[in-house]
Design an enzyme around this catalytic site. Sequence first.
Site, short mmCIF file in Angstrom:
data_model
loop_
_atom_site.label_atom_id
_atom_site.label_comp_id
_atom_site.label_asym_id
_atom_site.label_seq_id
_atom_site.Cartn_x
_atom_site.Cartn_y
_atom_site.Cartn_z
CD GLU A 115 -2.86 -0.93 2.48
OE1 GLU A 115 -3.96 -1.49 2.43
OE2 GLU A 115 -2.45 -0.31 3.47
CG HIS A 119 3.31 -0.67 13.54
ND1 HIS A 119 3.06 0.37 12.68
CD2 HIS A 119 4.54 -1.13 13.23
CE1 HIS A 119 4.09 0.53 11.88
NE2 HIS A 119 5.01 -0.36 12.19
NE ARG A 166 -9.88 -8.16 18.16
CZ ARG A 166 -9.34 -6.99 18.42
NH1 ARG A 166 -9.94 -6.17 19.26
NH2 ARG A 166 -8.21 -6.60 17.85
#
Length: 664
Positions: free
Chosen positions: A200, A235, A296
């Site tokens: 990406e 991250h 979730r």
Amino acid sequence: MFTKILIANRGEIACRVAATARRMAVRTVAVYSDADAGAKHVAACDEAVHIGGSSPKDSYLRWERIIEAARATGAQAIHPGYGFLSENEEFAQACAAAGLVFIGPPASAIQAMGLKAESKQLMEKAGVPLVPGYHGAGQDAAMLHKEADRIGYPVLIKASAGGGGKGMRAVEKAADFEAALASCKREAINSFGDDAVLIEKYVQRPRHIEIQVFGDTHGNYVWLFERDCSVQRRHQKVLEEAPAPGMTEAMRKQMGDAAVAAARAVNYVGAGTVEFIVEQREGGAMNFFFMEMNTRLQVEHPVTEAITGLDLVEWQLRVASGEPLPLKQDELRIHGHAIEARICAENPDNNFLPATGTLRVYRKPACSSFERSPTRIDDGVREGDAISPFYDSMIAKLIVHGATREEALARMDEALAQTHIVGLNTNVQFLRYVVRSPSFAQANLDTALIPREQAVLFNQEPVGLAVAAAAAVAQALLEEKSQESADPFSRRDGWRSHGLTVRKFEFGFHDETVKAELTYLHDGALTLSVGGTSGPLAFVRNGEAIDLQFAGERVRATVYTRGETDYVFTPRGATQILAIDMLAHAGEAAAEGGRLTAPMPGKVVSFAVKAGDKVSKGQALAVMEAMKMEHTIAAPADGVVAELLFAPGDQVSEGVELLRIAAQ
């Protein structure tokens, strides 16, 4: 509504689900591993079933045992929490096959959103904006390199089956692509058993903004506003807040509608989060692109609960039992601002290295647990519990709510200052630095905030030697006074018929050794000299804290003494100081000759003896390193070394026996 559910998780999320279930008169069943036999979540539930060994693969990931436990206890449904089996479509299918309700989305939705590449192809068909990139099945290295060249650098290589920052590499130029791809694939196969990747465009100054969505079995969908999760390390999220600063109503609706479109595309049911990467452009414009969907409940769901006044676990239970969503989109409102901080056992100054140990002190600010309030702590531990190496390093989540972001910021800083943890490294002080940093305070947010603000976030000393030493001396004197008897000869107030009493202290503070002198004046006053700072010392006990005056400063300090270390907490921050009262310990050292236990948590540097050696009282036996200083362990008596219990390089906790000596 169900009458009994099993919670297939541990820690704070298990406690959090149990709290809502109790309020709804739903009985709960906990499952636990060997390591969690005495855990808080076990006590929080009505029943508990042992499911295996301490490692997750031997317990919390053994879904066959969990289903057996549910059936044996008569549970009608299973709540997976987050992590472990929460996004495992095989587990969801097994629940259905066993006649149990999986409190989450259908297995087909989990599967559709589980692989990044396939989910992005699905989102593209649903009209959800995507970051320019390659999401195809082809994995030839030369072809992927060509696709990266087409997209334009910098690019991001991401494991298709990844998560949590694993299997992810940013590539700045074409020459670096081949090595980064190989590294990413190795990590992906080791972490997920799948080395497929996608490429990406690497968005500059990105923000991580996610939308909470809910769907029911009747075809209804809503989005419950957004959360900004841009503050990350490796991250992984550190601070989350809702609503996102700078969000316009028009963009909020665009993102919410896109999130619902994503949920509809997979016939989603229950709570889910659609995560977007947001590109910030000059002039304040923002573009958003689909990143992934977490099928979730999220760790950061409490900030959404705080600004909406809703209980998302209650919504999960109602939807899973077949009820329609409690509210429609036009009935949802934002109230104020909320921030969540993840309190973790780790050392931020050492690349966030995870820590283990016992919560010897665990003091929380005035708050509620798992409920809506200005200050809330969600945790699954108690004072005295151990943070083990088997599970996630998160100790607790601290959530604050205010009428404005500024009010929430102030409340967060105050609540962090009142959070006292002793026994292992934590990120509490680091979180205070982040909250008070210029970027976060001014809502200048992006995923590079921590590296950008590193000058004010790492290797700081918030308290200083003068206050730390004064607090340690005051704590020692107050402790001595509490042990005095009616016998006037037991008093240690420094009184003499002539001359002045001077007590000498030695402190270990960071990587230096500092000597100090405490002088008792005839009028009962005290003066202290330490590290080039001198002045009157006055103090008084105030509950658990000490109101302290020294060298023109007034501060309230709380001191916890463990071994020879004083852990000092003040409104400005916390620190540690090794306090050795040379007058008080001279007699002890002569009487004992030494000690065989670790005076504080640290590392074994070396042993000067081996099993079978004869030793004399006072002889050096071992060297420990703690707080960047070395400490010698000496023999308390003559004897023979029976056994060395550790090896050089081992990390040890305070009070553990390092070696054994047998009498001659």
